[in-house]
Structures are given as structure tokens and as C-alpha cells.
Design a protein around this motif. Structure first.
Motif, PDB file in Angstrom:
ATOM      1  N   ILE A   1      13.018  14.790  25.015  1.00  0.00           N
ATOM      2  CA  ILE A   1      14.340  15.310  24.890  1.00  0.00           C
ATOM      3  C   ILE A   1      15.080  16.273  25.488  1.00  0.00           C
ATOM      4  CG2 ILE A   1      14.619  17.456  23.608  1.00  0.00           C
ATOM      5  CD1 ILE A   1      11.531  17.188  22.129  1.00  0.00           C
ATOM      6  N   SER A   2      14.862  16.350  26.841  1.00  0.00           N
ATOM      7  CA  SER A   2      15.521  17.241  28.386  1.00  0.00           C
ATOM      8  C   SER A   2      14.910  17.572  29.673  1.00  0.00           C
ATOM      9  CB  SER A   2      16.229  18.789  27.663  1.00  0.00           C
ATOM     10  OG  SER A   2      16.654  19.304  28.621  1.00  0.00           O
ATOM     11  N   THR A   3      15.707  17.381  30.750  1.00  0.00           N
ATOM     12  CA  THR A   3      14.868  17.821  32.185  1.00  0.00           C
ATOM     13  C   THR A   3      15.681  18.282  32.650  1.00  0.00           C
ATOM     14  OG1 THR A   3      16.795  15.901  32.828  1.00  0.00           O
ATOM     15  CG2 THR A   3      14.525  14.833  31.904  1.00  0.00           C
TER      16      THR A   3
ATOM     17  N   ALA B   1      16.499  23.571  31.583  1.00  0.00           N
ATOM     18  CA  ALA B   1      15.881  22.054  30.460  1.00  0.00           C
ATOM     19  C   ALA B   1      15.666  22.705  29.091  1.00  0.00           C
ATOM     20  CB  ALA B   1      14.556  21.321  30.545  1.00  0.00           C
ATOM     21  N   LEU B   2      15.378  23.876  29.168  1.00  0.00           N
ATOM     22  CA  LEU B   2      15.059  24.453  27.746  1.00  0.00           C
ATOM     23  C   LEU B   2      17.206  24.428  26.957  1.00  0.00           C
ATOM     24  CD1 LEU B   2      12.393  27.250  28.059  1.00  0.00           C
ATOM     25  CD2 LEU B   2      12.671  25.232  26.670  1.00  0.00           C
TER      26      LEU B   2
ATOM     27  N   LYS C   1      19.643  23.239  28.220  1.00  0.00           N
ATOM     28  CA  LYS C   1      20.319  21.586  27.858  1.00  0.00           C
ATOM     29  C   LYS C   1      19.650  21.696  26.509  1.00  0.00           C
ATOM     30  CE  LYS C   1      19.311  19.593  32.135  1.00  0.00           C
ATOM     31  NZ  LYS C   1      18.974  18.247  32.772  1.00  0.00           N
ATOM     32  N   ALA C   2      18.260  21.614  26.481  1.00  0.00           N
ATOM     33  CA  ALA C   2      17.894  21.520  24.948  1.00  0.00           C
ATOM     34  C   ALA C   2      18.258  21.968  23.824  1.00  0.00           C
ATOM     35  CB  ALA C   2      16.505  21.205  25.018  1.00  0.00           C
TER      36      ALA C   2
ATOM     37  N   MET D   1      17.105  24.920  23.066  1.00  0.00           N
ATOM     38  CA  MET D   1      15.580  25.454  23.413  1.00  0.00           C
ATOM     39  C   MET D   1      15.031  26.451  23.623  1.00  0.00           C
ATOM     40  SD  MET D   1      13.214  21.887  23.304  1.00  0.00           S
ATOM     41  CE  MET D   1      11.859  22.730  23.175  1.00  0.00           C
TER      42      MET D   1
ATOM     43  N   ARG E   1       5.405  19.459  21.386  1.00  0.00           N
ATOM     44  CA  ARG E   1       6.862  20.175  22.358  1.00  0.00           C
ATOM     45  C   ARG E   1       5.951  20.386  23.918  1.00  0.00           C
ATOM     46  NH1 ARG E   1       9.630  17.927  19.190  1.00  0.00           N
ATOM     47  NH2 ARG E   1      11.527  18.753  18.494  1.00  0.00           N
TER      48      ARG E   1
ATOM     49  N   THR F   1       9.156  10.713  18.203  1.00  0.00           N
ATOM     50  CA  THR F   1      10.854  10.266  17.346  1.00  0.00           C
ATOM     51  C   THR F   1      10.288   9.450  16.353  1.00  0.00           C
ATOM     52  OG1 THR F   1      12.804   9.170  18.086  1.00  0.00           O
ATOM     53  CG2 THR F   1      10.948   8.505  19.864  1.00  0.00           C
TER      54      THR F   1
ATOM     55  N   SER G   1      16.677  13.490  36.326  1.00  0.00           N
ATOM     56  CA  SER G   1      17.444  15.112  36.127  1.00  0.00           C
ATOM     57  C   SER G   1      18.809  15.028  36.828  1.00  0.00           C
ATOM     58  CB  SER G   1      16.322  16.380  36.537  1.00  0.00           C
ATOM     59  OG  SER G   1      16.824  17.701  35.791  1.00  0.00           O
TER      60      SER G   1
ATOM     61  N   ARG H   1      22.057   7.677  26.688  1.00  0.00           N
ATOM     62  CA  ARG H   1      21.471   7.421  25.269  1.00  0.00           C
ATOM     63  C   ARG H   1      21.000   5.851  24.890  1.00  0.00           C
ATOM     64  NH1 ARG H   1      17.456  10.193  24.602  1.00  0.00           N
ATOM     65  NH2 ARG H   1      17.995  12.822  24.767  1.00  0.00           N
TER      66      ARG H   1
END
Ligand code: COA
Length: 331
Positions: A7-9, A63-64, A66-67, A69, A134, A172, A299, A309
Motif C-alpha cells: 500500500i505504501s513505503t 509511509a502512513l 503517503k497512504a 492512513m 494492514r 487486494t 521506498s 503501478r
């Protein structure tokens, strides 16, 4: 069964840059020797009191963000490190506390330079089985406090650096994307080819003044043998995951190798016949950060737009144990 997607890095490296020239002040070495043998130009060293959990916390926050989250969406932490903040408990619980999370499980794995791939294999299984949604996957290492920064330890002191890299993983349903294969291996016959003989619970007491006087509290490495095995096992691991996924080398868009030595990466690149734009290296700036090297490089490559993607990304690592492995991800 769902697949596991990244999801993110995020990553963090300490602010203090230590150049090869600075190391010349502490030991009989030279910028030229280090560059020629390893490709390393500089590395980062943490400041007093900074732990692997502190670095991982910053990497996680990045990372959070960027996502988009919040930390409390994380329902499991898996940390790979050989340089835990304390002998016990593991770094995971300190990271959990610093992130303001409570009661979610925290796994601590070792597995040295292959640690991130071992941790990925565990996290991937958890997600595919539906146990967590997660997972915070972490590679974090502080080597600067464990090296002998003098003539005795110069063979390894020049190679290693500090840093943390993380990935947030989730399920996913997109059948085209996610983790396609992860394979890990080990051969304990080579355990002493790269190891730290102290502290050691096999001895009583597990640490002694003598150990310190004998400078046993540091990495010992048979460099040439490590090199020889690494350049064989790393390409082999990529072929293995490609075979498992039914894909071929020419379909790979990017290889992120563990950053052990630029000469190892170059030989892996040659053996796989990859063009320069299909392999990512940053060891020049950070040295070998063991379990953190793949997530930091990943990352950075994502942030620089070198992975997009849909790209087919391969990871490969080799390290102490000996341990090694590979992974294939449709980004
Ligand atoms: N600066 C200057 N000289 C050094 C040195 C340093 N930091 N460290 C070692 N030397 C000396 C040695 O003492 C030796 O001297 P001698 O010939 O007088 O005995 C000489 O340099 C050559 O040492 P050697 O160990 O044979 O060098 P090498 O060509 O094998 O290169 C490594 C050393 C470590 C760079 C190389 O073996 C390597 O990269 N191995 C893999 C390491 C690795 O990736 N580890 C992590 C895996 S996860």
C-alpha cells in the motif's frame, strides 16, 4: 485467497553523514580502498540514544502519510532486525508504543541481510490467510554502535550503516497485482562465515570483560566467501521466483537487491543480463543497512518514480546464516 499488495513505503536515515574520509581519521583505511572494494562513499550513523524503533517510527509516519492512513489502522507489526534496541523484548513492542498503538501483535524476526524477505514471507502468509488487513513490515538497523571503528574491525566497520525502511501491506482482490512469489533459504553450515560471537547465551556468563577486551562483540566476516556465495545465490533466487510465477527475466522492470556491496550488485546485474535502468542501488550513500536495505531502496525508488503501478519488481537478498531469498511483486 487475496494477494498481498504494497500500500505504501517509507524510510528514514539518520542526519549524520559519515564519509570514507572521516573513517580515515579512526582507522588505517582509505576512501580509495572502500570505494574500489564496495562502492560505498558515505553512510549514516545515528545519534546517542536513538534506537532502531525511533528510526522505524519516522519511516512509518512517512509511509502512513503517503497512504493517507492513520496509525491505528495497522493491525500487526513485523520487524526484521539484528540490532534490536535491547536484548529483549524485541524492537516491535517499542515501535508499537512509540506509534501509540496497543495490543496489536508485534513479531520480531532476525535473518540478518535476508530479514526483510523472511518478514515479507511471514506477512504475505498472514494477509493471504485473512489474519490481518494492514501489516506494518519493518527493516531497521543500527550498526554504528556495534562496529569496532578501529584497525581491528576495519574490514566490516567501513561497510555497515544505520537506517530504517518500512512497507504497509494489505490484501487486494486485483488478480493481476501484489506479491506473486516469495522464497527464502538458509544453510547453517556457513553460520560462522559472517557472525558476531558475543554476546552469546551459549556461554556463561553471556558477556564477559574478556569478550570485550578480545573485541568479540562485533561482526566477523570471511569476506571473499560471502561474496562468492552472494553472487551465486542472489540471481538463483530471482530465477526461482520467476519460475514459480511463470514469468521470465525480460519481463522484470526493476530489481531491488539487498545492498551488501556495489560489486555484488554489479555481478548480479551482469549474471542476470539486466540493463542499468533495471537495478536500483543506493549503497554508495548508506552502506549496508542489513534488513533495512531493501525497504529503504524500494521506498527511494518509488519516491523517485522509478517504480510505477503495474511494474514487475524483484527483490533478492543474501546474508549471514547463510540466508538468502527472492520475491516478485506486481506493483
Ligand atoms: N581498509 C583498508 N584495507 C583493508 C580494510 C579497510 N577497511 N579492510 C581490510 N583491509 C585489507 C586486509 O587486511 C587485506 O590486507 P592484506 O592483503 O595485507 O592482508 C586487504 O585489505 C585485502 O583484504 P581482503 O579481505 O582480501 O579484501 P577483499 O578484496 O576480499 O575485499 C570485502 C573485502 C569485504 C570488501 C569483500 O570481501 C566483500 O565485499 N565481501 C562481501 C562482504 C559483504 O557483502 N558482506 C555483507 C553480506 S550481507
Amino acid at each position: 485467497m487475496p494477494r498481498t499488495e504494497f500500500i505504501s513505503t517509507g524510510y528514514y536515515v539518520p542526519e549524520r553523514v559519515v564519509t570514507n574520509l572521516e573513517l580515515e581519521d579512526y582507522m588505517d583505511t582509505s576512501d580509495d580502498w572502500i570505494r574500489k572494494r564496495s562502492g560505498i562513499e558515505e553512510r549514516r550513523w545515528c545519534k546517542e540514544g536513538q534506537g532502531g524503533s525511533d528510526m522505524a517510527k519516522v519511516a512509518t509516519e512517512r509511509a502512513l502519510e503517503k497512504a493517507g492512513m492513520e496509525a491505528d489502522e495497522i493491525d500487526c507489526i513485523v520487524v526484521a532486525t539484528i540490532s534490536p534496541d535491547y536484548f529483549f523484548p524485541g524492537t516491535g513492542v517499542f515501535l508499537q508504543r512509540k506509534l501509540g498503538l496497543s495490543e496489536i501483535p508485534c513479531f520480531d524476526l532476525r535473518n540478518q541481510c535476508s530479514g526483510f524477505l523472511y518478514a515479507l514471507q511471514v506477512a504475505d502468509a498472514f494477509i493471504r490467510l485473512g489474519q490481518y488487513r494492514r501489516i506494518l513490515l519493518v527493516g531497521t538497523e543500527i550498526h554504528s554502535t556495534g562496529l569496532q571503528v578501529n584497525d581491528v574491525g576495519r574490514d566490516t566497520a567501513v561497510l555497515f550503516g544505520d537506517g530504517a525502511g518500512v512497507a504497509i501491506l494489505g490484501p487486494t482482490d486485483d488478480e493481476e497485482r501484489g506479491v506473486l512469489a516469495v522464497r527464502t533459504h538458509a544453510d547453517g553450515n556457513f553460520a560462522e562465515k559472517l557472525w558476531a560471537p558475543a554476546p552469546a547465551c551459549i556461554k556463561n556468563p553471556f558477556i564477559s570483560h574478556q569478550d570485550i577486551d578480545d573485541m568479540l562483540v562485533r561482526p566477523f566476516m570471511t569476506g571473499k566467501e560471502v561474496f562468492r556465495h552472494a553472487v551465486t545465490r542472489m540471481p538463483e533466487a530471482i530465477h526461482e521466483v520467476l519460475d514459480e510465477a511463470g514469468l521470465t527475466l525480460d519481463q522484470i522492470d526493476m530489481v531491488i537487491p539487498h545492498q551488501a556491496n556495489l560489486r555484488i550488485s554489479e555481478m548480479v546485474q551482469r549474471r542476470l543480463g539486466l540493463s542499468d535502468d533495471k537495478i536500483y542501488n543506493n549503497i554508495m550513500r548508506y552502506g549496508n543497512t542489513t534488513a533495512a536495505s531493501i525497504p529503504i531502496a524500494l521506498s527511494e525508488a518509488v519516491d523517485e518514480g522509478k517504480i510505477e503501478r503495474g511494474d514487475l519488481v524483484a527483490f533478492t537478498a543474501f546474508g549471514s546464516g547463510f540466508t538468502w531469498g527472492g520475491a516478485l511483486v506486481r506493483w
